[in-house]
Design a protein around this motif. Structure first.
Motif, PDB file in Angstrom:
ATOM      1  N   THR A 152      14.698  43.216  53.349  1.00  0.00           N
ATOM      2  CA  THR A 152      15.056  43.215  51.920  1.00  0.00           C
ATOM      3  C   THR A 152      13.787  43.128  51.131  1.00  0.00           C
ATOM      4  O   THR A 152      13.854  43.970  49.842  1.00  0.00           O
ATOM      5  N   GLY A 173      19.798  43.519  50.281  1.00  0.00           N
ATOM      6  CA  GLY A 173      19.974  43.994  51.709  1.00  0.00           C
ATOM      7  C   GLY A 173      21.394  43.590  52.199  1.00  0.00           C
ATOM      8  O   GLY A 173      21.928  42.742  51.824  1.00  0.00           O
ATOM      9  N   ARG A 174      21.665  44.132  53.517  1.00  0.00           N
ATOM     10  CA  ARG A 174      22.908  43.617  53.891  1.00  0.00           C
ATOM     11  C   ARG A 174      22.877  44.059  55.530  1.00  0.00           C
ATOM     12  O   ARG A 174      23.981  44.281  56.159  1.00  0.00           O
ATOM     13  N   HIS A 175      21.689  44.239  56.050  1.00  0.00           N
ATOM     14  CA  HIS A 175      21.529  44.583  57.614  1.00  0.00           C
ATOM     15  C   HIS A 175      22.027  43.845  58.262  1.00  0.00           C
ATOM     16  O   HIS A 175      22.352  44.329  59.616  1.00  0.00           O
ATOM     17  N   TRP A 182      23.759  45.362  47.543  1.00  0.00           N
ATOM     18  CA  TRP A 182      22.921  45.359  48.706  1.00  0.00           C
ATOM     19  C   TRP A 182      21.647  46.159  48.301  1.00  0.00           C
ATOM     20  O   TRP A 182      20.510  46.069  49.144  1.00  0.00           O
ATOM     21  N   LYS A 183      21.441  46.988  47.291  1.00  0.00           N
ATOM     22  CA  LYS A 183      20.035  47.487  46.989  1.00  0.00           C
ATOM     23  C   LYS A 183      19.062  46.474  46.469  1.00  0.00           C
ATOM     24  O   LYS A 183      17.907  46.424  46.548  1.00  0.00           O
ATOM     25  N   THR A 184      19.760  45.298  46.484  1.00  0.00           N
ATOM     26  CA  THR A 184      18.869  43.964  45.964  1.00  0.00           C
ATOM     27  C   THR A 184      18.538  43.232  47.009  1.00  0.00           C
ATOM     28  O   THR A 184      17.481  42.704  47.387  1.00  0.00           O
ATOM     29  N   GLY A 239       9.920  51.011  49.437  1.00  0.00           N
ATOM     30  CA  GLY A 239      10.845  52.388  49.596  1.00  0.00           C
ATOM     31  C   GLY A 239      10.371  52.812  51.152  1.00  0.00           C
ATOM     32  O   GLY A 239      10.927  53.831  51.331  1.00  0.00           O
ATOM     33  N   ALA A 250      26.759  48.902  46.209  1.00  0.00           N
ATOM     34  CA  ALA A 250      25.313  49.232  46.098  1.00  0.00           C
ATOM     35  C   ALA A 250      24.741  48.494  44.897  1.00  0.00           C
ATOM     36  O   ALA A 250      23.492  47.884  45.040  1.00  0.00           O
ATOM     37  N   GLU A 251      25.504  47.985  43.879  1.00  0.00           N
ATOM     38  CA  GLU A 251      25.085  47.678  42.634  1.00  0.00           C
ATOM     39  C   GLU A 251      25.583  46.157  42.457  1.00  0.00           C
ATOM     40  O   GLU A 251      25.410  45.491  41.449  1.00  0.00           O
ATOM     41  N   LEU A 297      12.901  46.735  49.742  1.00  0.00           N
ATOM     42  CA  LEU A 297      13.905  47.257  48.952  1.00  0.00           C
ATOM     43  C   LEU A 297      12.916  47.022  47.477  1.00  0.00           C
ATOM     44  O   LEU A 297      13.578  47.758  46.449  1.00  0.00           O
ATOM     45  N   HIS A 298      11.926  46.516  47.340  1.00  0.00           N
ATOM     46  CA  HIS A 298      11.323  46.009  45.865  1.00  0.00           C
ATOM     47  C   HIS A 298       9.738  46.256  46.032  1.00  0.00           C
ATOM     48  O   HIS A 298       9.252  46.389  46.834  1.00  0.00           O
TER      49      HIS A 298
END
Length: 90
Positions: free
Chosen positions: A62, A12-14, A8-10, A87, A33-34, A65-66
């Motif tokens: 998303t 998103g999962r909102h 989800w850090k890549t 961020g 997360a990974e 996040l990048h």
């Protein structure tokens, strides 16, 4: 079942789970997360090291996040765009 190196850090999962582009034999069933957790259809042809393209369920959150986005057309990177608000997701 398979595990991928993007969570989800890549993606998103909102609002939901990503889709696997062009792979009807794979379904994303969860994210940590990974890592991405996949369910495989019988006979699915996935091997360690295969590259998969994930389509985020909701791209707006998303993007933040990048630090950069790669614009790809026909498998060729045509541009790399910086994300000034990286961020800044609240």
């Amino acid at each position: 079942r398979a595990i991928g190196d993007a969570g989800w850090k890549t993606t998103g999962r909102h609002t939901g789970l990503p889709l696997v582009d062009g792979r009807a034999d794979l379904e994303v069933i969860g994210l940590s997360a990974e890592h991405t957790h996949y369910a495989l259809a019988p006979g699915a042809g996935v091997r360690p090291g295969d590259k998969l393209r994930l389509i985020p369920h909701y791209s707006d959150s998303t993007v933040f996040l990048h630090r950069q986005l790669h614009a790809i057309r026909d498998g060729v990177v045509e541009a790399v765009w910086p994300v000034a608000a990286a961020g800044m997701l609240q």
